[in-house]
Enzyme design. Structure first.
Site, PDB file in Angstrom:
ATOM      1  N   LEU A   1      -4.439   5.518   2.138  1.00 18.49           N
ATOM      2  CA  LEU A   1      -3.921   5.181   3.458  1.00 18.49           C
ATOM      3  C   LEU A   1      -2.692   5.995   3.821  1.00 18.49           C
ATOM      4  O   LEU A   1      -2.501   6.363   4.976  1.00 18.49           O
ATOM      5  CB  LEU A   1      -3.589   3.687   3.526  1.00 18.49           C
ATOM      6  CG  LEU A   1      -4.771   2.718   3.384  1.00 18.49           C
ATOM      7  CD1 LEU A   1      -4.270   1.283   3.348  1.00 18.49           C
ATOM      8  CD2 LEU A   1      -5.767   2.910   4.510  1.00 18.49           C
TER       9      LEU A   1
ATOM     10  N   ARG B   1       0.879   8.496   1.995  1.00 14.57           N
ATOM     11  CA  ARG B   1       1.625   9.038   0.859  1.00 14.57           C
ATOM     12  C   ARG B   1       3.082   8.635   1.032  1.00 14.57           C
ATOM     13  O   ARG B   1       3.609   8.623   2.150  1.00 14.57           O
ATOM     14  CB  ARG B   1       1.514  10.560   0.776  1.00 14.57           C
ATOM     15  CG  ARG B   1       0.092  11.076   0.632  1.00 14.57           C
ATOM     16  CD  ARG B   1       0.076  12.550   0.289  1.00 14.57           C
ATOM     17  NE  ARG B   1       0.601  12.776  -1.052  1.00 14.57           N
ATOM     18  CZ  ARG B   1      -0.127  12.721  -2.159  1.00 14.57           C
ATOM     19  NH1 ARG B   1      -1.425  12.441  -2.096  1.00 14.57           N
ATOM     20  NH2 ARG B   1       0.416  12.949  -3.338  1.00 14.57           N
ATOM     21  N   GLY B   2       3.732   8.309  -0.072  1.00 14.99           N
ATOM     22  CA  GLY B   2       5.129   7.915  -0.026  1.00 14.99           C
ATOM     23  C   GLY B   2       5.927   8.657  -1.070  1.00 14.99           C
ATOM     24  O   GLY B   2       5.374   9.200  -2.034  1.00 14.99           O
TER      25      GLY B   2
ATOM     26  N   PHE C   1       7.816   7.524  -3.319  1.00 13.44           N
ATOM     27  CA  PHE C   1       7.802   6.882  -4.631  1.00 13.44           C
ATOM     28  C   PHE C   1       6.444   6.275  -4.951  1.00 13.44           C
ATOM     29  O   PHE C   1       6.341   5.370  -5.769  1.00 13.44           O
ATOM     30  CB  PHE C   1       8.881   5.800  -4.710  1.00 13.44           C
ATOM     31  CG  PHE C   1      10.276   6.350  -4.702  1.00 13.44           C
ATOM     32  CD1 PHE C   1      10.614   7.425  -5.508  1.00 13.44           C
ATOM     33  CD2 PHE C   1      11.241   5.810  -3.878  1.00 13.44           C
ATOM     34  CE1 PHE C   1      11.897   7.936  -5.503  1.00 13.44           C
ATOM     35  CE2 PHE C   1      12.524   6.313  -3.869  1.00 13.44           C
ATOM     36  CZ  PHE C   1      12.860   7.385  -4.681  1.00 13.44           C
ATOM     37  N   GLY C   2       5.383   6.756  -4.305  1.00 12.55           N
ATOM     38  CA  GLY C   2       4.053   6.251  -4.613  1.00 12.55           C
ATOM     39  C   GLY C   2       3.161   6.239  -3.390  1.00 12.55           C
ATOM     40  O   GLY C   2       3.642   6.219  -2.255  1.00 12.55           O
TER      41      GLY C   2
ATOM     42  N   THR D   1      -0.346   4.768  -1.144  1.00  3.20           N
ATOM     43  CA  THR D   1      -0.948   3.495  -0.755  1.00  3.20           C
ATOM     44  C   THR D   1      -2.438   3.689  -0.539  1.00  3.20           C
ATOM     45  O   THR D   1      -2.862   4.668   0.086  1.00  3.20           O
ATOM     46  CB  THR D   1      -0.298   2.964   0.538  1.00  3.20           C
ATOM     47  OG1 THR D   1       1.114   2.818   0.320  1.00  3.20           O
ATOM     48  CG2 THR D   1      -0.882   1.615   0.924  1.00  3.20           C
TER      49      THR D   1
ATOM     50  N   LYS E   1      -0.338  -0.607  -3.331  1.00  3.36           N
ATOM     51  CA  LYS E   1       0.783   0.329  -3.230  1.00  3.36           C
ATOM     52  C   LYS E   1       1.199   0.722  -4.638  1.00  3.36           C
ATOM     53  O   LYS E   1       1.619  -0.121  -5.425  1.00  3.36           O
ATOM     54  CB  LYS E   1       1.965  -0.325  -2.501  1.00  3.36           C
ATOM     55  CG  LYS E   1       1.710  -0.637  -1.045  1.00  3.36           C
ATOM     56  CD  LYS E   1       2.929  -1.296  -0.426  1.00  3.36           C
ATOM     57  CE  LYS E   1       2.706  -1.598   1.039  1.00  3.36           C
ATOM     58  NZ  LYS E   1       2.619  -0.371   1.851  1.00  3.36           N
TER      59      LYS E   1
ATOM     60  N   ASP F   1      13.058  -2.509   8.058  1.00  6.63           N
ATOM     61  CA  ASP F   1      12.351  -1.360   8.635  1.00  6.63           C
ATOM     62  C   ASP F   1      11.367  -1.795   9.715  1.00  6.63           C
ATOM     63  O   ASP F   1      10.201  -1.396   9.697  1.00  6.63           O
ATOM     64  CB  ASP F   1      11.639  -0.585   7.528  1.00  6.63           C
ATOM     65  CG  ASP F   1      11.213   0.818   7.974  1.00  6.63           C
ATOM     66  OD1 ASP F   1      11.658   1.256   9.056  1.00  6.63           O
ATOM     67  OD2 ASP F   1      10.444   1.461   7.248  1.00  6.63           O
TER      68      ASP F   1
END
Length: 675
Positions: A21, A23-24, A26-27, A29, A45, A146
């Site tokens: 779904l 990209r982050g 720190f990981g 999803t 996640k 957020d």
């Protein structure tokens, strides 16, 4: 390992990855289906702390599991349910429900494509369906951090806004990296910086200092509503050259809605609404949303172990009737400008578990004591839901016919006493569970019934509850004990600001609090966020210590009269108590300390105005009773004396300096004392 779509292996034995779904830093999803729940869709996640070495990775995962337990207390229909923390071949995933529907960003983009935007009626509906959700989150001490159109989904099933991607998850990752000593905890491997909040939607105080509070969530919600109503991005709603909002000229709104939005996005946090409930009331709705009103009330905190064992689904919470434009939940449990940054210290280890949100050698018990201490940690945790009639610690057991009249009276007396002490009985129950299972480790994984065989254990449970009430009454003020069960990491940051204003560091505050806590609970160390019911007492003690400093009871400023170079302070320290002395000195002055007290019974600390990595302190929790040297900095130094004795300790502290400079008028800026 096969990723989405290949189906070669199931994560955790039952999650099939379908697609990525996002990209982050720190990981990533993923969308997945749960093959054990009829291919039900869910979101995974991945937690990737980006630390070197397997040992560091294992430690990071353990810390994240511990700190992410805060997410399990959220129980609201407009927040995806957090299911579990899943370990799989060295990888760690946070599993939560999947919400089907477009984000409000996608909805707005569709409107923009045809030259439209959200109507006022839609904007009002959006606010009345979202504000009660924020009131609920804030009432249990959680700030989202957020809120933006990208993090709100309009659920297909009922059209209601659902809040996703809690910024606190990113903060947990940063906290873990910080605890592991990563030099740049906010920086990912590719050099990108993790931003806790979306630019344009977070207020200035959050961008500049990381401070978050209910007021920052309200600002972000107001900005989101304005973007939906105007169809323009945040930077087009404010004129930087003239330093003023221009959105009132860009959209025609009713006076009531305009006033509510103006206050939501006020520059000064103090000018915003004190709570989401008050913002909702200000809309003066003729027909408040019934489900939203019900969920605006604070809910009992119900926590699961980080990896809960299979259990029956809990019953849905009862609907709470709320009158229109009435009080929407209790006053905020913390200061409106409280922050949610990683607390400078951690809370007690060697503690065990039970429910309650927010101190622990029971951390392993909290994480499930090998995976299965309680099926569902809530105020009814003393008794099971099997074939036996349950006896619930919330008070309904007082009429249980299976219990003797004497036992029912005993239990009712405990509850009545909790009410008289202003202590939430749900918290007392959770604290008693923790200590009961610590004292009866063979009972871990089981619960008490109302049958005669368990009567001695029920009596023991009640005796522990009575002892807990004795301890709470004898050691905590009414103010401190009234919040037991609701302390959270934001309190640490609020207290830091309060003591910094007194030229005191949080280190000194924690010295006094630790001394009191260790006297009440010997052998329990401190580490991590507030996690178990025992840790709540640490926070309550800290609250009382802050009050004692502000009243001058435990804080004294030493100033030298003209022509004098030394001063002596005398007093008696009760067991677990301490005193803080501050004095404004300049670099290169000579300072001499001498503490006359049994060294085995006291600890002495000398803290710098501005601690550094190379020189964090001059003395810290030391058994020595003298110190002399040239001072490296100008500013307020702190001398902390605490007792570790079991009886009253008389002491005498002599402080001597050369080249005395008394400059009470030109004091250093309090924020310099930030640790």
């Amino acid at each position: 390992m096969a990723e989405a779509g290949q189906g070669e292996r199931l994560l955790g034995g039952h999650y099939r990855l379908l697609r990525q779904l996002s990209r982050g830093s720190f990981g990533d999803t993923y969308l997945a289906e749960d093959t054990h729940r009829f291919q039900e869709l869910c979101v995974l996640k991945e937690f990737n702390p980006q630390v070197p070495g397997k040992l560091a990775l294992d430690k990071a995962q353990t810390l994240f599991e511990r700190e992410a337990s805060i997410l399990y207390q959220i129980n609201h229909p407009q927040v995806p349910r957090f299911r579990e923390l899943l370990r799989d071949e060295g990888r760690l995933f946070l599993v939560q429900d999947y919400v089907e529907g477009p984000t409000y960003r996608e909805l707005l983009d569709r409107r923009r494509a045809v030259g439209e935007r959200f109507s006022e009626a839609e904007g009002v509906q959006f606010l009345i369906q979202t504000l009660p959700l924020l009131q609920y989150l804030h009432s249990i001490g959680i700030v989202h951090r957020d809120i933006s159109p990208d993090n709100l989904i309009q659920r297909n099933a009922d059209g209601r806004p659902v809040l996703i991607d809690f910024g606190g998850v990113k903060q947990l990752v940063v906290n873990v990296r910080h605890q592991l000593g990563v030099p740049q905890p906010y920086q990912a491997a590719d050099g990108t910086i993790t931003r806790l909040g979306t630019v344009g939607y977070v207020p200035e105080e959050q961008l500049e200092s990381g401070q978050v509070s209910p007021a920052t969530d309200l600002y972000a919600l107001g900005m989101t509503a304005l973007v939906l109503l105007t169809g323009k991005d945040p930077d087009a709603l404010y004129d930087d050259r003239r330093d003023r909002w221009v959105w009132p000229q860009q959209v025609e709104l009713s006076a009531t809605l305009s006033q509510v939005l103006a206050r939501l996005v006020a520059h000064d946090p103090g000018d915003r609404y004190p709570s989401a409930g008050q913002a909702l009331a200000a809309l003066n709705l003729a027909h408040p949303d019934p489900l939203a009103a019900a969920w605006s009330q604070p809910m009992p905190i119900r926590m699961q172990p980080v990896v809960p064992p299979p259990r029956p689904e809990p019953p849905p919470p009862p609907t709470v009737a709320v009158a229109p434009a009435a009080s929407y939940g209790p006053p905020m449990a913390y200061d409106p400008t409280a922050t949610v940054a990683p607390p400078p210290r951690a809370v007690p280890v060697q503690k065990t578990s039970s429910g309650c949100w927010p101190a622990l050698a029971g951390l392993l018990v909290m994480l499930g004591v090998a995976g299965g201490l309680w099926w569902w940690l809530d105020p009814l945790s003393q008794f099971p839901g099997d074939n036996s009639d349950v006896v619930s610690p919330d008070g309904s057991d007082v009429s249980n016919p299976n219990l003797s009249e004497a036992e029912r009276d005993r239990k009712q007396a405990l509850r009545d006493r909790a009410v008289a002490l202003s202590v939430d009985w749900a918290y007392v129950s959770q604290l008693t569970d923790q200590l009961f299972y610590e004292q009866n480790p063979d009972r871990q994984g089981t619960q008490l019934t109302d049958q005669p065989a368990d009567e001695p254990l029920r009596a023991e449970w009640d005796a522990i509850a009575a002892d807990n009430l004795d301890l709470i009454e004898a050691n905590l003020s009414t103010e401190a004990r009234s919040r037991l069960g609701r302390y959270n990491p934001t309190d640490s940051d609020r207290w830091q600001r309060q003591v910094n204003a007194l030229y005191v560091s949080s280190k000194a505050l924690y010295d006094l609090t630790d001394a009191r806590f260790n006297q009440l609970f010997p052998g329990r160390a401190s580490e991590g966020f507030v996690e178990t019911p025992v840790d709540q007492i640490w926070f309550a003690l800290a609250q009382d210590q802050v009050n004692a400093m502000e009243s001058g009871e435990s804080l004294t400023e030493i100033a030298f009269a003209e022509g004098t170079f030394s001063q002596q302070q005398q007093g008696n320290l009760n067991p677990g108590h301490g005193q803080i002395y501050i004095l404004n000195l300049t670099a290169e002055q000579l300072l001499r300390l001498n503490l006359q007290a049994p060294p085995e019974s006291t600890r002495l600390s000398l803290y710098l105005p501005v601690p550094t990595d190379d020189l964090p302190h001059l003395l810290a929790d030391a058994e020595q009773n003298t110190w002399a040297g040239e001072l490296p900095q100008s500013g307020y130094y702190e001398i902390v004396v605490v007792s570790q004795a079991t009886s009253v300790v008389p002491y005498s502290l002599t402080v001597a300096v050369d080249n005395v400079i008394n400059d009470i008028i030109n004091r250093p800026d309090p924020p310099a004392k930030s640790n």
